[in-house]
Design a protein around this motif. Structure first.
Motif, PDB file in Angstrom:
ATOM      1  N   GLN A  58      -6.619 -83.065  10.502  1.00  0.00           N
ATOM      2  CA  GLN A  58      -6.321 -82.251  11.684  1.00  0.00           C
ATOM      3  C   GLN A  58      -4.813 -82.047  11.845  1.00  0.00           C
ATOM      4  OE1 GLN A  58      -7.969 -83.821  15.294  1.00  0.00           O
ATOM      5  NE2 GLN A  58      -7.196 -82.165  16.576  1.00  0.00           N
ATOM      6  N   ASP A  59      -4.053 -83.119  11.607  1.00  0.00           N
ATOM      7  CA  ASP A  59      -2.594 -83.005  11.696  1.00  0.00           C
ATOM      8  C   ASP A  59      -2.040 -82.084  10.611  1.00  0.00           C
ATOM      9  OD1 ASP A  59      -1.952 -84.487  13.955  1.00  0.00           O
ATOM     10  OD2 ASP A  59      -1.985 -86.381  12.870  1.00  0.00           O
ATOM     11  N   LEU A  60      -2.596 -82.172   9.414  1.00  0.00           N
ATOM     12  CA  LEU A  60      -2.151 -81.301   8.328  1.00  0.00           C
ATOM     13  C   LEU A  60      -2.370 -79.829   8.685  1.00  0.00           C
ATOM     14  CD1 LEU A  60      -3.499 -83.265   5.213  1.00  0.00           C
ATOM     15  CD2 LEU A  60      -1.101 -82.924   5.825  1.00  0.00           C
ATOM     16  N   LYS A  61      -3.528 -79.552   9.260  1.00  0.00           N
ATOM     17  CA  LYS A  61      -3.842 -78.169   9.638  1.00  0.00           C
ATOM     18  C   LYS A  61      -2.916 -77.676  10.742  1.00  0.00           C
ATOM     19  CE  LYS A  61      -7.734 -75.258  11.066  1.00  0.00           C
ATOM     20  NZ  LYS A  61      -9.180 -75.245  11.415  1.00  0.00           N
ATOM     21  N   LYS A  62      -2.701 -78.510  11.763  1.00  0.00           N
ATOM     22  CA  LYS A  62      -1.824 -78.132  12.871  1.00  0.00           C
ATOM     23  C   LYS A  62      -0.391 -77.955  12.386  1.00  0.00           C
ATOM     24  CE  LYS A  62      -0.767 -77.422  17.220  1.00  0.00           C
ATOM     25  NZ  LYS A  62      -1.185 -76.199  17.924  1.00  0.00           N
TER      26      LYS A  62
ATOM     27  N   HIS B 280       3.579 -83.467  13.252  1.00  0.00           N
ATOM     28  CA  HIS B 280       2.196 -83.566  12.784  1.00  0.00           C
ATOM     29  C   HIS B 280       2.126 -83.965  11.312  1.00  0.00           C
ATOM     30  CE1 HIS B 280       0.219 -81.938  16.383  1.00  0.00           C
ATOM     31  NE2 HIS B 280       1.279 -81.153  16.496  1.00  0.00           N
ATOM     32  N   ASN B 281       3.059 -83.461  10.523  1.00  0.00           N
ATOM     33  CA  ASN B 281       3.066 -83.766   9.090  1.00  0.00           C
ATOM     34  C   ASN B 281       4.504 -84.001   8.618  1.00  0.00           C
ATOM     35  OD1 ASN B 281       2.646 -84.077   6.390  1.00  0.00           O
ATOM     36  ND2 ASN B 281       2.039 -81.960   5.988  1.00  0.00           N
TER      37      ASN B 281
ATOM     38  N   GLN C 166      -6.530 -86.733   1.521  1.00  0.00           N
ATOM     39  CA  GLN C 166      -6.577 -87.751   2.562  1.00  0.00           C
ATOM     40  C   GLN C 166      -7.304 -88.997   2.057  1.00  0.00           C
ATOM     41  OE1 GLN C 166      -5.060 -87.586   5.475  1.00  0.00           O
ATOM     42  NE2 GLN C 166      -5.704 -89.672   5.947  1.00  0.00           N
ATOM     43  N   ALA C 167      -8.408 -88.806   1.344  1.00  0.00           N
ATOM     44  CA  ALA C 167      -9.178 -89.946   0.841  1.00  0.00           C
ATOM     45  C   ALA C 167      -8.351 -90.772  -0.144  1.00  0.00           C
ATOM     46  CB  ALA C 167     -10.458 -89.457   0.166  1.00  0.00           C
TER      47      ALA C 167
ATOM     48  N   PRO D  77      -0.888 -88.276   7.140  1.00  0.00           N
ATOM     49  CA  PRO D  77      -1.395 -87.486   8.267  1.00  0.00           C
ATOM     50  C   PRO D  77      -2.880 -87.194   8.101  1.00  0.00           C
ATOM     51  CG  PRO D  77      -0.095 -86.105   6.793  1.00  0.00           C
ATOM     52  CD  PRO D  77       0.080 -87.517   6.326  1.00  0.00           C
ATOM     53  N   SER D  78      -3.566 -87.059   9.210  1.00  0.00           N
ATOM     54  CA  SER D  78      -4.987 -86.738   9.182  1.00  0.00           C
ATOM     55  C   SER D  78      -5.175 -85.275   8.797  1.00  0.00           C
ATOM     56  CB  SER D  78      -5.611 -86.986  10.557  1.00  0.00           C
ATOM     57  OG  SER D  78      -5.069 -86.080  11.506  1.00  0.00           O
TER      58      SER D  78
END
Length: 345
Positions: free
Chosen positions: A225-229, A259-260, A198-199, A222-223
């Motif tokens: 959180q979105d990657l995880k979801k 989400h991703n 992400q960074a 994607p953030s």
């Protein structure tokens, strides 16, 4: 002569010239009466700022003047290091990476690798440095190391055509060298955590925006959180596929992609479901999207070939199989499907 001139004190002359950034040949032409006085010297030359030197190097690089670009980048590094590495690691990493590109263009692969190593020490997973080092390793026939760098770049950003192409080339070469066990001889591929990914994606996006770039064709990163979801929904879809519930799996994959939208495996998995439901056009569409992100993805190529076969487009089917077999010449499923298509000619 109206008056007697005093002899020049050459020791002072040389010292003063050096102080003002002049050599003796330049300083000898400075107007003086007798001894060279400081007040008669021109204003002291100001050293160029590191960012000006970097920009000048970029301009030389664009016009193919790689030797001059290298020298300017070297000066920029020297100026920036005066401020302390800890204060500007990102800027310093970029300049080392730029100088590596100049070395690579000039065929100096060893120096390119050294500069990429320094750049990556300063900023781990710098994608440009990974790609430039991979290209240098490839030129030096160090194919395993090149493969690792191409794959690591893809782990950071899966939307890099040159990294996909490089991975495909290295896969083919390594299979010819080492056979089916080629993966066992690879060095360890570094793990890129979600936070690191992400960074780096955010840094690349910021750089593109600063340079006037656009991301109209590329979804925003994607953030975490979105990657995880997205991953959880994809896994739920996978579980439904194993139960043969393909329509429900499609629904889960569709939710996951919201989400991703950059996850290649989700597209290829949904394409498999569409194939099972005889929805070939939808399968082609998903494979197209997967291949946009990963041009050498084996599953996307094979499933698109299957979809073309369902649509009775044997020519398109054969083209995808040929492309697949260039990456994996011994892929059994592709070879069998190719034989079936060729029998119908």
């Amino acid at each position: 002569m109206t008056g007697k001139q005093r002899p020049v004190d050459w020791n002072n002359f040389a010292a003063h010239a050096k102080e003002y950034g002049l050599n003796l040949e330049e300083a000898i032409h400075v107007p003086t009466s007798g001894v060279l006085y400081k007040k008669e010297m021109p204003k002291k030359r100001k050293s160029q700022a590191w960012d000006e030197l970097k920009q000048a190097g970029n301009e030389r690089f664009k016009t193919g003047q790689y030797g001059e670009a290298t020298e300017l980048y070297s000066q920029a590094i020297k100026e920036l290091e005066k401020t302390g590495k800890g204060k500007n690691p990102e800027d310093l990493s970029v300049i080392y990476s730029n100088r590596a590109a100049s070395y690579l263009k000039d065929g100096n692969c060893t120096q390119c690798i050294q500069d990429c190593n320094t750049s990556l020490d300063l900023v781990p997973f710098n994608v440009k440095s990974l790609l430039r080092r991979a290209a240098a390793y490839e030129a030096l026939e160090r194919y395993r190391l090149a493969y690792v760098d191409y794959k690591t770049a893809l782990a950071v950003d899966n939307n890099i055509p040159s990294a996909h192409d490089g991975t495909g080339r290295m896969t083919k070469v390594l299979m010819e060298m080492d056979g089916l066990s080629w993966r066992e001889k690879l060095p360890a591929i570094p793990t890129v955590t979600l936070t690191m990914k992400q960074a780096m994606l955010n840094a690349c996006h910021a750089a593109n925006t600063e340079n006037g770039g656009t991301s109209n064709n590329t979804p925003a990163a994607p953030s975490a959180q979105d990657l995880k979801k997205g991953q959880l929904l994809k896994e739920e879809g996978n579980a439904l596929v194993k139960k043969g519930e393909h329509q429900k799996a499609i629904d889960k994959y569709t939710q996951s992609l919201k989400h991703n939208p950059t996850e290649v495996a989700t597209y290829t998995n949904r394409a498999l479901c569409y194939l099972s439901l005889k929805q070939a056009k939808e399968a082609v569409r998903d494979c197209d999207q997967a291949l946009w992100y990963d041009s050498c993805n084996i599953k996307a190529l094979y499933r698109r070939a299957q979809a073309h076969r369902q649509l009775k487009d044997n020519k398109a089917c054969e083209e995808d199989l040929i492309r697949l077999l260039k990456v994996e010449p011994k892929n059994t499923a592709a070879l069998n499907l190719m034989q079936e298509i060729q029998k119908k000619k």
